[in-house]
Scaffold this motif. Structure first.
Motif, mmCIF file in Angstrom:
data_model
loop_
_atom_site.group_PDB
_atom_site.id
_atom_site.type_symbol
_atom_site.label_atom_id
_atom_site.label_comp_id
_atom_site.label_asym_id
_atom_site.label_seq_id
_atom_site.Cartn_x
_atom_site.Cartn_y
_atom_site.Cartn_z
ATOM 1 N N ILE A 224 0.866 -1.179 0.000
ATOM 2 C CA ILE A 224 0.000 0.000 0.000
ATOM 3 C C ILE A 224 0.898 1.224 0.000
ATOM 4 O O ILE A 224 1.827 1.322 0.806
ATOM 5 C CB ILE A 224 -0.921 0.028 1.239
ATOM 6 C CG1 ILE A 224 -1.812 -1.222 1.275
ATOM 7 C CG2 ILE A 224 -1.764 1.294 1.254
ATOM 8 C CD1 ILE A 224 -2.663 -1.341 2.542
ATOM 9 N N ALA A 225 0.618 2.167 -0.905
ATOM 10 C CA ALA A 225 1.381 3.409 -0.975
ATOM 11 C C ALA A 225 0.411 4.585 -1.044
ATOM 12 O O ALA A 225 -0.727 4.445 -1.520
ATOM 13 C CB ALA A 225 2.300 3.407 -2.186
ATOM 14 N N LEU A 226 0.883 5.720 -0.595
ATOM 15 C CA LEU A 226 0.082 6.938 -0.572
ATOM 16 C C LEU A 226 0.752 7.961 -1.481
ATOM 17 O O LEU A 226 1.982 8.072 -1.497
ATOM 18 C CB LEU A 226 0.020 7.448 0.867
ATOM 19 C CG LEU A 226 -0.939 8.570 1.215
ATOM 20 C CD1 LEU A 226 -2.388 8.177 0.886
ATOM 21 C CD2 LEU A 226 -0.818 8.906 2.700
ATOM 22 N N ASP A 227 -0.062 8.727 -2.235
ATOM 23 C CA ASP A 227 0.526 9.729 -3.125
ATOM 24 C C ASP A 227 1.037 10.936 -2.338
ATOM 25 O O ASP A 227 0.831 11.047 -1.127
ATOM 26 C CB ASP A 227 -0.457 10.139 -4.219
ATOM 27 C CG ASP A 227 -1.512 11.122 -3.746
ATOM 28 O OD1 ASP A 227 -1.809 11.171 -2.538
ATOM 29 O OD2 ASP A 227 -2.060 11.854 -4.595
ATOM 30 N N CYS A 228 1.679 11.865 -3.041
ATOM 31 C CA CYS A 228 2.335 13.007 -2.399
ATOM 32 C C CYS A 228 1.358 13.953 -1.701
ATOM 33 O O CYS A 228 1.729 14.643 -0.751
ATOM 34 C CB CYS A 228 3.161 13.778 -3.423
ATOM 35 S SG CYS A 228 2.184 14.371 -4.831
ATOM 36 N N ASP A 229 0.091 13.990 -2.156
ATOM 37 C CA ASP A 229 -0.916 14.849 -1.520
ATOM 38 C C ASP A 229 -1.662 14.133 -0.395
ATOM 39 O O ASP A 229 -2.558 14.717 0.218
ATOM 40 C CB ASP A 229 -1.930 15.337 -2.559
ATOM 41 C CG ASP A 229 -1.301 16.275 -3.572
ATOM 42 O OD1 ASP A 229 -0.415 17.057 -3.176
ATOM 43 O OD2 ASP A 229 -1.686 16.215 -4.758
ATOM 44 N N GLN A 230 -1.346 12.880 -0.193
ATOM 45 C CA GLN A 230 -1.951 12.054 0.849
ATOM 46 C C GLN A 230 -3.466 11.899 0.679
ATOM 47 O O GLN A 230 -4.197 11.738 1.648
ATOM 48 C CB GLN A 230 -1.629 12.601 2.241
ATOM 49 C CG GLN A 230 -0.136 12.608 2.517
ATOM 50 C CD GLN A 230 0.213 13.167 3.862
ATOM 51 O OE1 GLN A 230 -0.259 14.229 4.253
ATOM 52 N NE2 GLN A 230 1.045 12.428 4.590
ATOM 53 N N ASP A 231 -3.907 11.906 -0.591
ATOM 54 C CA ASP A 231 -5.343 11.760 -0.825
ATOM 55 C C ASP A 231 -5.678 10.752 -1.926
ATOM 56 O O ASP A 231 -6.798 10.705 -2.425
ATOM 57 C CB ASP A 231 -5.989 13.116 -1.135
ATOM 58 C CG ASP A 231 -5.449 13.753 -2.404
ATOM 59 O OD1 ASP A 231 -4.558 13.166 -3.062
ATOM 60 O OD2 ASP A 231 -5.921 14.855 -2.740
ATOM 61 N N THR A 232 -4.708 9.933 -2.308
ATOM 62 C CA THR A 232 -4.932 8.838 -3.254
ATOM 63 C C THR A 232 -4.059 7.670 -2.830
ATOM 64 O O THR A 232 -2.883 7.841 -2.513
ATOM 65 C CB THR A 232 -4.570 9.256 -4.696
ATOM 66 O OG1 THR A 232 -5.343 10.397 -5.052
ATOM 67 C CG2 THR A 232 -4.869 8.122 -5.682
#
Length: 195
Positions: free
Chosen positions: A70-78
């Motif tokens: 599981i990874a989170l994008d740079c904006d922490q919203d995807t």
């Protein structure tokens, strides 16, 4: 993981990608409860906007998505989840919601076939019978094939050389499975060396 569930009514988009081929399989949405359930159980659970409830992918079909990372994008919203699909993913019967199955190549398909024969314990399979004989025998077989490849490399018979190279790769896939590694793991090691 600090996910921002505040932007879109408590939901974030989740991209599901095939762990083995990196093919995008589908897009869904999670609220915090769905994310926590997915993290806890290792099976992808979404929040269904149409049903207005948690929905575990495969709860009716049995085609679950087993979480590998599981990874989170740079904006922490995807969220990006790499998973192993049980079978087809799309409700239309397609492998992916974005089309048919994409392969990284035959070697990866062969790796999957080797893994299936071992996991299914196919009694009349050479692959499974070698696997049953243990790690020492599998490692010995890889060594034998490597030596045979070296011998053929010194000669001028291209067909024999290619056949020995194929034998080495095949037996290497069995050994990888026994050691609980994948071609992708070896690729990652090579990528880390490529400075």
């Amino acid at each position: 993981m600090n996910i921002n569930f505040n932007k879109d009514n408590g939901l974030v988009p989740v991209i599901i990608q095939d762990q083995r081929t990196l093919q995008v399989l589908m897009l869904g949405y999670m609220n915090q409860e769905a994310f926590e359930k997915t993290s806890r159980e290792g099976i992808v659970t979404f929040f269904s906007r149409s049903k207005n409830r948690l929905w575990t992918k495969g709860e009716e079909s049995g085609n679950f998505l087993t979480v590998k990372s599981i990874a989170l994008d740079c904006d922490q919203d995807t969220i990006l989840i790499k998973a192993i699909p049980g079978s087809t993913v799309c409700h239309t019967g397609s492998f992916s919601c974005f089309g048919e199955k994409v392969s990284k190549g035959f070697l990866y398909e062969l790796e999957e076939k080797v893994s299936q024969r071992i996991d299914s314990r196919v009694a009349d399979s050479y692959t499974y019978s070698l696997y049953q004989r243990g790690i020492n025998k599998m490692a010995q077989k890889v060594g034998e094939e490597a030596v045979e490849l070296v011998i053929e490399a010194k000669d001028d018979n291209s067909d024999l050389f290619k056949n020995e190279a194929a034998d080495l790769l095949y037996h290497f896939l069995i050994l990888l499975k026994a050691k609980e590694f994948s071609l992708q793991d070896i690729e990652q090691t090579l990528l880390e060396r490529d400075h």
